[in-house]
Design a protein around this motif. Sequence first.
Motif, short mmCIF file in Angstrom:
data_model
loop_
_atom_site.label_atom_id
_atom_site.label_comp_id
_atom_site.label_asym_id
_atom_site.label_seq_id
_atom_site.Cartn_x
_atom_site.Cartn_y
_atom_site.Cartn_z
N ARG A 48 0.83 -1.21 0.00
CA ARG A 48 0.00 0.00 0.00
C ARG A 48 0.86 1.25 0.00
O ARG A 48 0.62 2.20 -0.74
N LEU A 49 1.89 1.27 0.85
CA LEU A 49 2.80 2.42 0.89
C LEU A 49 3.50 2.62 -0.46
O LEU A 49 3.63 3.75 -0.94
N GLN A 84 2.38 1.70 -3.37
CA GLN A 84 1.38 2.19 -4.33
C GLN A 84 1.09 3.67 -4.14
O GLN A 84 0.71 4.36 -5.09
N GLU A 85 1.30 4.16 -2.92
CA GLU A 85 1.10 5.58 -2.64
C GLU A 85 2.30 6.42 -3.06
O GLU A 85 2.30 7.63 -2.88
N GLY A 86 3.33 5.78 -3.56
CA GLY A 86 4.49 6.50 -4.07
C GLY A 86 5.70 6.54 -3.16
O GLY A 86 6.68 7.22 -3.45
N ASN A 87 5.67 5.82 -2.06
CA ASN A 87 6.81 5.76 -1.14
C ASN A 87 7.93 4.93 -1.78
O ASN A 87 7.83 3.71 -1.89
N GLU A 110 5.01 1.14 -11.48
CA GLU A 110 3.79 1.93 -11.72
C GLU A 110 2.77 1.17 -12.57
O GLU A 110 1.59 1.48 -12.55
N LYS A 160 -1.06 -2.36 -10.49
CA LYS A 160 -2.13 -1.51 -9.95
C LYS A 160 -2.83 -2.07 -8.71
O LYS A 160 -3.60 -1.37 -8.09
N CYS A 214 -3.24 -3.77 -4.79
CA CYS A 214 -2.62 -3.69 -3.46
C CYS A 214 -2.66 -5.06 -2.77
O CYS A 214 -2.48 -5.15 -1.57
#
Length: 124
Positions: A21-22, A24-27, A76, A79, A81
């Motif tokens: 999840r992190l 996927q959020e861009g971390n 990227e 898609k 999670c």
Amino acid sequence: MKKDERDSKDFDDAKAAAMLRLAQEGNADAIGDILMLYRPLLLTIANQELDAKLKIKEAASDLVQTTILEAHQNFEKFKSCEPEEFLVWLRQLLRDNMADAARKYRRAKKRQISRERPLASDHV
């Protein structure tokens, strides 16, 4: 993810889901962390599925490293999670890399796997 595919003491599905999840959020750190979490499993898969003749030419660890690099570069495109889907994606990348390696050595005239001969064991 199937319980028998990994050692439960080394892998935590909840941790994998949180890291995914992190990521996927861009971390950016999480992307590297999630890939390193799956590295031992990918290495196990590569060692089990890589053709014995190909192992002479390509190390399983090299194929896993290539897979991790490719996954990082193309993260990227992933898609979901869900850790199970992430493993499916990674496995497909790994299998594609194993297939590429097999084609590379089957086509190369001087490096063909079929030309390999074992060394005599009595020579030192």
